[in-house]
Design a protein around this motif. Structure first.
Motif, PDB file in Angstrom:
ATOM      1  N   THR A   2      28.310  45.771   2.397  1.00 11.46           N
ATOM      2  CA  THR A   2      28.678  44.623   2.028  1.00 11.46           C
ATOM      3  C   THR A   2      27.578  43.829   1.020  1.00 11.46           C
ATOM      4  O   THR A   2      26.330  44.063   1.153  1.00 11.46           O
ATOM      5  N   ASN A   3      27.615  42.925   0.190  1.00 11.07           N
ATOM      6  CA  ASN A   3      26.805  42.227  -0.599  1.00 11.07           C
ATOM      7  C   ASN A   3      26.409  40.758  -0.068  1.00 11.07           C
ATOM      8  O   ASN A   3      25.455  40.244  -0.611  1.00 11.07           O
ATOM      9  N   ASN A   4      26.682  40.579   1.227  1.00 11.50           N
ATOM     10  CA  ASN A   4      26.347  39.532   1.757  1.00 11.50           C
ATOM     11  C   ASN A   4      25.149  39.617   2.654  1.00 11.50           C
ATOM     12  O   ASN A   4      25.286  40.463   3.862  1.00 11.50           O
ATOM     13  N   HIS A   5      23.939  39.361   2.131  1.00  7.91           N
ATOM     14  CA  HIS A   5      22.899  39.552   2.928  1.00  7.91           C
ATOM     15  C   HIS A   5      22.451  38.851   4.041  1.00  7.91           C
ATOM     16  O   HIS A   5      21.633  39.326   4.775  1.00  7.91           O
ATOM     17  N   TRP A  43      21.673  50.751   2.954  1.00  4.36           N
ATOM     18  CA  TRP A  43      22.173  49.755   3.634  1.00  4.36           C
ATOM     19  C   TRP A  43      21.865  48.438   2.962  1.00  4.36           C
ATOM     20  O   TRP A  43      20.818  48.025   2.922  1.00  4.36           O
ATOM     21  N   ASP A  44      22.887  47.733   2.915  1.00  3.96           N
ATOM     22  CA  ASP A  44      22.831  46.115   2.021  1.00  3.96           C
ATOM     23  C   ASP A  44      22.640  45.135   3.294  1.00  3.96           C
ATOM     24  O   ASP A  44      23.691  44.519   3.431  1.00  3.96           O
ATOM     25  N   THR A  45      21.830  45.258   3.862  1.00  4.75           N
ATOM     26  CA  THR A  45      21.631  44.440   4.794  1.00  4.75           C
ATOM     27  C   THR A  45      20.268  43.505   4.708  1.00  4.75           C
ATOM     28  O   THR A  45      19.154  44.046   3.999  1.00  4.75           O
ATOM     29  N   THR A  46      19.957  42.125   5.353  1.00  7.52           N
ATOM     30  CA  THR A  46      18.951  41.473   5.006  1.00  7.52           C
ATOM     31  C   THR A  46      17.600  42.188   5.580  1.00  7.52           C
ATOM     32  O   THR A  46      16.646  42.534   4.932  1.00  7.52           O
ATOM     33  N   TYR A  69      11.707  50.324  -5.387  1.00  6.83           N
ATOM     34  CA  TYR A  69      12.184  49.573  -6.719  1.00  6.83           C
ATOM     35  C   TYR A  69      13.702  49.838  -6.873  1.00  6.83           C
ATOM     36  O   TYR A  69      14.494  49.020  -7.007  1.00  6.83           O
ATOM     37  N   ARG A  70      13.695  51.272  -7.323  1.00  8.11           N
ATOM     38  CA  ARG A  70      15.118  51.759  -7.617  1.00  8.11           C
ATOM     39  C   ARG A  70      16.286  51.321  -6.383  1.00  8.11           C
ATOM     40  O   ARG A  70      17.330  50.896  -7.079  1.00  8.11           O
ATOM     41  N   LEU A  75      20.772  47.564  -4.966  1.00  7.10           N
ATOM     42  CA  LEU A  75      21.426  46.656  -4.148  1.00  7.10           C
ATOM     43  C   LEU A  75      21.358  45.022  -4.955  1.00  7.10           C
ATOM     44  O   LEU A  75      21.771  44.387  -4.337  1.00  7.10           O
ATOM     45  N   ASP A  76      21.271  45.122  -6.198  1.00  3.08           N
ATOM     46  CA  ASP A  76      21.286  44.081  -7.120  1.00  3.08           C
ATOM     47  C   ASP A  76      20.012  43.053  -6.661  1.00  3.08           C
ATOM     48  O   ASP A  76      20.498  41.768  -6.656  1.00  3.08           O
TER      49      ASP A  76
END
Length: 150
Positions: A2-5, A43-46, A69-70, A75-76
């Motif tokens: 998800t992109n919702n951090h 993993w796109d999590t906070t 960095y990459r 992860l935008d």
């Protein structure tokens, strides 16, 4: 993913998050830190993003910071490319290395010096091995040759 951090629920984290967190902070192995960064970047999590940001900001090995960095870019995240450290990564490095050299018997080999450094100051050995990469042995050999004599 998800992109919702803001969603940081336990089930959104990798099952081995605590292990990855320890590996990302393990000062004795830049390879473990690099592997952890590469896995955390999936993993796109906070919590994973915060950990990657911490690595980007604080790790001494450029390769590890660059990998963080990459992954953050993938992860935008709005991050800046890290700069490679110039000079000594450890304060008083030559003094530390001289002390190690003087602790060895007269006529010791470079390999003995390298082994003693790895055994006594793994943090220094590992950091410079990661930072210098393929040039590590020639860099260390050059320092060993120029260090003062007993």
């Amino acid at each position: 993913m998800t992109n919702n951090h803001d969603i940081g629920a336990v089930n959104e984290l990798p099952e081995n998050f605590e292990e990855l967190k320890r590996a990302a902070n393990r000062s004795s192995s830049w390879r473990d830190r690099l592997n952890a960064v590469n896995e955390l970047g999936n993993w796109d999590t906070t919590p994973t993003i915060k950990l990657l940001q911490n690595v980007l900001k604080n790790d001494q090995v450029f390769q590890v910071r660059e990998a963080a960095y990459r992954k953050l870019k993938q992860l935008d995240e709005d991050v800046q490319m890290p700069i490679q450290n110039k000079g000594d990564l450890f304060k008083g490095l030559n003094k530390i290395l001289l002390r190690i050299k003087k602790s060895l018997p007269e006529g010791h080999t470079f390999e003995q010096f390298k082994e003693k450094l790895q055994k006594t100051r793994l943090d220094i050995y590992d950091t410079y091995e990661g930072d210098k990469d393929a040039e590590f042995d020639s860099w260390l050999h050059g320092i060993w040759e120029t260090l003062g004599r007993k």
